[in-house]
Design a protein around this motif. Structure first.
Motif, PDB file in Angstrom:
ATOM      1  N   LEU A   1      92.668  55.273 125.175  1.00  0.00           N
ATOM      2  CA  LEU A   1      92.972  56.362 126.096  1.00  0.00           C
ATOM      3  C   LEU A   1      94.314  56.101 126.774  1.00  0.00           C
ATOM      4  CD1 LEU A   1      89.458  56.635 127.848  1.00  0.00           C
ATOM      5  CD2 LEU A   1      90.286  57.991 125.909  1.00  0.00           C
ATOM      6  N   ASP A   2      95.128  57.142 126.868  1.00  0.00           N
ATOM      7  CA  ASP A   2      96.425  57.028 127.538  1.00  0.00           C
ATOM      8  C   ASP A   2      96.603  58.234 128.448  1.00  0.00           C
ATOM      9  OD1 ASP A   2      99.198  57.071 128.221  1.00  0.00           O
ATOM     10  OD2 ASP A   2      99.549  55.670 126.562  1.00  0.00           O
ATOM     11  N   TYR A   3      96.465  57.986 129.750  1.00  0.00           N
ATOM     12  CA  TYR A   3      96.551  59.086 130.717  1.00  0.00           C
ATOM     13  C   TYR A   3      97.922  59.122 131.390  1.00  0.00           C
ATOM     14  CZ  TYR A   3      91.438  59.486 130.302  1.00  0.00           C
ATOM     15  OH  TYR A   3      90.141  59.666 129.852  1.00  0.00           O
ATOM     16  N   VAL A   4      98.904  58.397 130.813  1.00  0.00           N
ATOM     17  CA  VAL A   4     100.206  58.303 131.464  1.00  0.00           C
ATOM     18  C   VAL A   4     101.151  59.389 130.995  1.00  0.00           C
ATOM     19  CG1 VAL A   4     102.273  56.879 131.710  1.00  0.00           C
ATOM     20  CG2 VAL A   4     100.020  55.827 131.905  1.00  0.00           C
ATOM     21  N   HIS A   5     101.217  59.575 129.688  1.00  0.00           N
ATOM     22  CA  HIS A   5     102.273  60.409 129.124  1.00  0.00           C
ATOM     23  C   HIS A   5     101.896  61.887 129.080  1.00  0.00           C
ATOM     24  CE1 HIS A   5     103.380  56.390 127.533  1.00  0.00           C
ATOM     25  NE2 HIS A   5     104.536  56.794 128.008  1.00  0.00           N
ATOM     26  N   GLY A   6     102.863  62.748 129.455  1.00  0.00           N
ATOM     27  CA  GLY A   6     102.699  64.189 129.332  1.00  0.00           C
ATOM     28  C   GLY A   6     101.497  64.681 130.109  1.00  0.00           C
ATOM     29  N   ASP A   7     100.767  65.602 129.504  1.00  0.00           N
ATOM     30  CA  ASP A   7      99.601  66.196 130.136  1.00  0.00           C
ATOM     31  C   ASP A   7      98.422  65.939 129.210  1.00  0.00           C
ATOM     32  OD1 ASP A   7      97.881  67.623 131.689  1.00  0.00           O
ATOM     33  OD2 ASP A   7      98.547  69.573 130.958  1.00  0.00           O
ATOM     34  N   PRO A   8      97.851  64.730 129.278  1.00  0.00           N
ATOM     35  CA  PRO A   8      96.881  64.339 128.264  1.00  0.00           C
ATOM     36  C   PRO A   8      95.620  65.201 128.271  1.00  0.00           C
ATOM     37  CG  PRO A   8      96.936  62.732 130.060  1.00  0.00           C
ATOM     38  CD  PRO A   8      98.031  63.708 130.316  1.00  0.00           C
ATOM     39  N   ASP A   9      95.143  65.514 127.078  1.00  0.00           N
ATOM     40  CA  ASP A   9      93.867  66.211 126.923  1.00  0.00           C
ATOM     41  C   ASP A   9      92.788  65.129 126.891  1.00  0.00           C
ATOM     42  OD1 ASP A   9      91.566  67.440 126.009  1.00  0.00           O
ATOM     43  OD2 ASP A   9      92.633  68.771 124.617  1.00  0.00           O
ATOM     44  N   ARG A  10      92.217  64.857 128.051  1.00  0.00           N
ATOM     45  CA  ARG A  10      91.310  63.713 128.172  1.00  0.00           C
ATOM     46  C   ARG A  10      90.071  63.872 127.308  1.00  0.00           C
ATOM     47  NH1 ARG A  10      91.846  61.467 134.378  1.00  0.00           N
ATOM     48  NH2 ARG A  10      94.120  61.474 134.386  1.00  0.00           N
ATOM     49  N   ALA A  11      89.547  65.084 127.234  1.00  0.00           N
ATOM     50  CA  ALA A  11      88.326  65.293 126.441  1.00  0.00           C
ATOM     51  C   ALA A  11      88.596  64.977 124.971  1.00  0.00           C
ATOM     52  CB  ALA A  11      87.844  66.731 126.597  1.00  0.00           C
ATOM     53  N   ARG A  12      89.740  65.415 124.472  1.00  0.00           N
ATOM     54  CA  ARG A  12      90.066  65.168 123.069  1.00  0.00           C
ATOM     55  C   ARG A  12      90.295  63.673 122.815  1.00  0.00           C
ATOM     56  NH1 ARG A  12      94.989  67.257 119.247  1.00  0.00           N
ATOM     57  NH2 ARG A  12      96.256  66.461 120.951  1.00  0.00           N
ATOM     58  N   GLN A  13      90.957  63.006 123.765  1.00  0.00           N
ATOM     59  CA  GLN A  13      91.183  61.568 123.615  1.00  0.00           C
ATOM     60  C   GLN A  13      89.858  60.797 123.585  1.00  0.00           C
ATOM     61  OE1 GLN A  13      93.999  59.535 126.076  1.00  0.00           O
ATOM     62  NE2 GLN A  13      95.586  61.093 125.846  1.00  0.00           N
ATOM     63  N   LYS A  14      88.949  61.186 124.471  1.00  0.00           N
ATOM     64  CA  LYS A  14      87.664  60.476 124.515  1.00  0.00           C
ATOM     65  C   LYS A  14      86.890  60.685 123.222  1.00  0.00           C
ATOM     66  CE  LYS A  14      87.068  61.466 129.311  1.00  0.00           C
ATOM     67  NZ  LYS A  14      86.134  61.815 130.390  1.00  0.00           N
ATOM     68  N   GLU A  15      86.942  61.891 122.699  1.00  0.00           N
ATOM     69  CA  GLU A  15      86.230  62.172 121.459  1.00  0.00           C
ATOM     70  C   GLU A  15      86.791  61.324 120.319  1.00  0.00           C
ATOM     71  OE1 GLU A  15      86.721  65.608 118.948  1.00  0.00           O
ATOM     72  OE2 GLU A  15      85.529  64.126 117.842  1.00  0.00           O
ATOM     73  N   ALA A  16      88.125  61.267 120.218  1.00  0.00           N
ATOM     74  CA  ALA A  16      88.762  60.483 119.147  1.00  0.00           C
ATOM     75  C   ALA A  16      88.459  58.989 119.312  1.00  0.00           C
ATOM     76  CB  ALA A  16      90.267  60.716 119.162  1.00  0.00           C
ATOM     77  N   PHE A  17      88.416  58.538 120.545  1.00  0.00           N
ATOM     78  CA  PHE A  17      88.133  57.130 120.832  1.00  0.00           C
ATOM     79  C   PHE A  17      86.699  56.784 120.407  1.00  0.00           C
ATOM     80  CE2 PHE A  17      87.907  53.855 124.560  1.00  0.00           C
ATOM     81  CZ  PHE A  17      88.057  52.811 123.665  1.00  0.00           C
ATOM     82  N   ARG A  18      85.738  57.608 120.847  1.00  0.00           N
ATOM     83  CA  ARG A  18      84.328  57.373 120.478  1.00  0.00           C
ATOM     84  C   ARG A  18      84.152  57.388 118.966  1.00  0.00           C
ATOM     85  NH1 ARG A  18      83.023  60.973 124.932  1.00  0.00           N
ATOM     86  NH2 ARG A  18      82.024  59.731 126.572  1.00  0.00           N
ATOM     87  N   ARG A  19      84.753  58.379 118.342  1.00  0.00           N
ATOM     88  CA  ARG A  19      84.613  58.528 116.895  1.00  0.00           C
ATOM     89  C   ARG A  19      85.134  57.285 116.163  1.00  0.00           C
ATOM     90  NH1 ARG A  19      85.425  63.207 113.259  1.00  0.00           N
ATOM     91  NH2 ARG A  19      85.007  62.307 111.193  1.00  0.00           N
ATOM     92  N   GLN A  20      86.313  56.803 116.580  1.00  0.00           N
ATOM     93  CA  GLN A  20      86.909  55.666 115.880  1.00  0.00           C
ATOM     94  C   GLN A  20      86.189  54.355 116.198  1.00  0.00           C
ATOM     95  OE1 GLN A  20      91.327  55.965 114.975  1.00  0.00           O
ATOM     96  NE2 GLN A  20      91.206  57.210 116.842  1.00  0.00           N
ATOM     97  N   LEU A  21      85.662  54.237 117.416  1.00  0.00           N
ATOM     98  CA  LEU A  21      84.843  53.051 117.725  1.00  0.00           C
ATOM     99  C   LEU A  21      83.627  52.998 116.807  1.00  0.00           C
ATOM    100  CD1 LEU A  21      84.477  52.655 121.612  1.00  0.00           C
ATOM    101  CD2 LEU A  21      85.430  50.989 119.999  1.00  0.00           C
ATOM    102  N   GLY A  22      83.048  54.161 116.568  1.00  0.00           N
ATOM    103  CA  GLY A  22      81.874  54.243 115.696  1.00  0.00           C
ATOM    104  C   GLY A  22      82.211  53.837 114.267  1.00  0.00           C
ATOM    105  N   ILE A  23      83.348  54.313 113.771  1.00  0.00           N
ATOM    106  CA  ILE A  23      83.755  53.970 112.398  1.00  0.00           C
ATOM    107  C   ILE A  23      83.990  52.458 112.304  1.00  0.00           C
ATOM    108  CG2 ILE A  23      85.469  54.317 110.575  1.00  0.00           C
ATOM    109  CD1 ILE A  23      86.098  57.071 111.873  1.00  0.00           C
ATOM    110  N   ALA A  24      84.689  51.907 113.295  1.00  0.00           N
ATOM    111  CA  ALA A  24      84.994  50.473 113.283  1.00  0.00           C
ATOM    112  C   ALA A  24      83.712  49.647 113.301  1.00  0.00           C
ATOM    113  CB  ALA A  24      85.878  50.110 114.474  1.00  0.00           C
ATOM    114  N   GLN A  25      82.755  50.073 114.104  1.00  0.00           N
ATOM    115  CA  GLN A  25      81.472  49.352 114.166  1.00  0.00           C
ATOM    116  C   GLN A  25      80.766  49.408 112.820  1.00  0.00           C
ATOM    117  OE1 GLN A  25      79.148  50.803 117.473  1.00  0.00           O
ATOM    118  NE2 GLN A  25      79.873  49.142 118.775  1.00  0.00           N
ATOM    119  N   ALA A  26      80.789  50.597 112.192  1.00  0.00           N
ATOM    120  CA  ALA A  26      80.121  50.751 110.892  1.00  0.00           C
ATOM    121  C   ALA A  26      80.785  49.853 109.849  1.00  0.00           C
ATOM    122  CB  ALA A  26      80.158  52.216 110.462  1.00  0.00           C
ATOM    123  N   LEU A  27      82.098  49.661 109.975  1.00  0.00           N
ATOM    124  CA  LEU A  27      82.828  48.824 109.016  1.00  0.00           C
ATOM    125  C   LEU A  27      82.846  47.355 109.449  1.00  0.00           C
ATOM    126  CD1 LEU A  27      85.867  51.209 108.396  1.00  0.00           C
ATOM    127  CD2 LEU A  27      84.069  50.651 106.745  1.00  0.00           C
TER     128      LEU A  27
END
Ligand code: NI
Length: 260
Positions: free
Chosen positions: A95-121
């Motif tokens: 998550l990066d809340y510093v730059h521009g006008d971050p879409d926090r909901a989208r960032q959290k979704e991408a973060f959760r999704r990728q954590l899940g993939i990494a765990q599965a692998l």
């Protein structure tokens, strides 16, 4: 001998000069570099470099500032790429809340999704977090604790936040800012991390340490970061470097590739 646990060798600022950059790294005693992706094409390039050079390993993933690059098949292609033998981590993600006008909901979704993939692998995760400590910790807690869970890269949080991350199985990595003259707080936090959970990195081409602050960074300068960490623990670079290197080898399971 040191391992730079986080560098973007594939960055257009470094790539044209790569042979010289790598030679200087080896001359400085850098025995390994984790080349970290930030979108699909930089992840593909990281893997290409890792397959070309025996002392480079790759991480693949999509950085929170690069979510516009996502296509419907990006995660599937990254997951496929992650099965290649020289991929040792998933990242960088977070998550990066510093730059521009971050879409926090989208960032959290991408973060959760990728954590899940990494765990599965069963790959450790390289976590990017800027000004998003609360949300980052909430998502890591949701994912639960794990052995060799990953690394909090370029750590900028409090000692309390570090303790929470350590409890979840994360290592704590410091980059150039730990050497900055005005970074007393970062050094105070670094000194509280158990030495067996500490990593060093450059985040090249960014965040060049003192006395090179403001210049293009490169993996040779991980020496400055490691020297600073050593002094915080009352040790010399000579005694502390092997401890930092052992940590990186354990987290990324590099002993598969290294003899000694
Ligand atoms: Ni980075």
């Amino acid at each position: 001998m040191l391992i730079d646990s986080h560098a973007h060798l594939q960055d257009p600022d470094l790539l044209p000069d790569l042979e010289d950059v790598l030679r200087r790294a080896q001359d400085a005693g850098v025995e390994g570099i984790i080349c970290v992706g930030y979108d699909l094409s930089s992840s593909q390039l990281a893997v290409k470099l890792a397959e070309e050079y025996p002392f480079i390993w790759a991480a693949v993933g999509v950085h929170p500032e690069n979510l516009d690059s996502l296509a419907p098949d990006t995660y599937d292609r990254l997951a496929e790429l992650a099965k290649r033998p020289r991929v040792v981590a998933w990242g960088e993600v977070g998550l990066d809340y510093v730059h521009g006008d971050p879409d926090r909901a989208r960032q959290k979704e991408a973060f959760r999704r990728q954590l899940g993939i990494a765990q599965a692998l069963n790959l450790p995760v390289i976590i990017h977090n800027r000004e998003a400590h609360g949300d980052t910790l909430a998502i890591l807690e949701e994912a639960g604790p794990r052995q060799q869970a990953g690394v909090m890269h370029c750590f900028s949080g409090s000692a309390e936040f570090a303790r929470e991350c350590l409890a979840l199985g994360y290592y704590i990595s410091f980059a150039g800012p730990v050497t900055f003259k005005n970074a007393r707080r970062v050094r105070e936090v670094a000194a509280t991390i158990p030495a067996e959970r500490l990593l060093c990195e450059t985040d090249s081409p960014y965040l060049s340490p003192e006395p090179y602050r403001g210049q293009r960074n490169e993996p040779a300068r991980v020496v400055e970061v490691a020297t600073q960490l050593a002094s915080l623990f009352g040790e010399t670079l000579e005694t502390f470097a092997p401890r930092l290197t052992a940590n990186a080898r354990r987290l990324f399971d590099l002993d598969r590739f290294l003899q000694d």
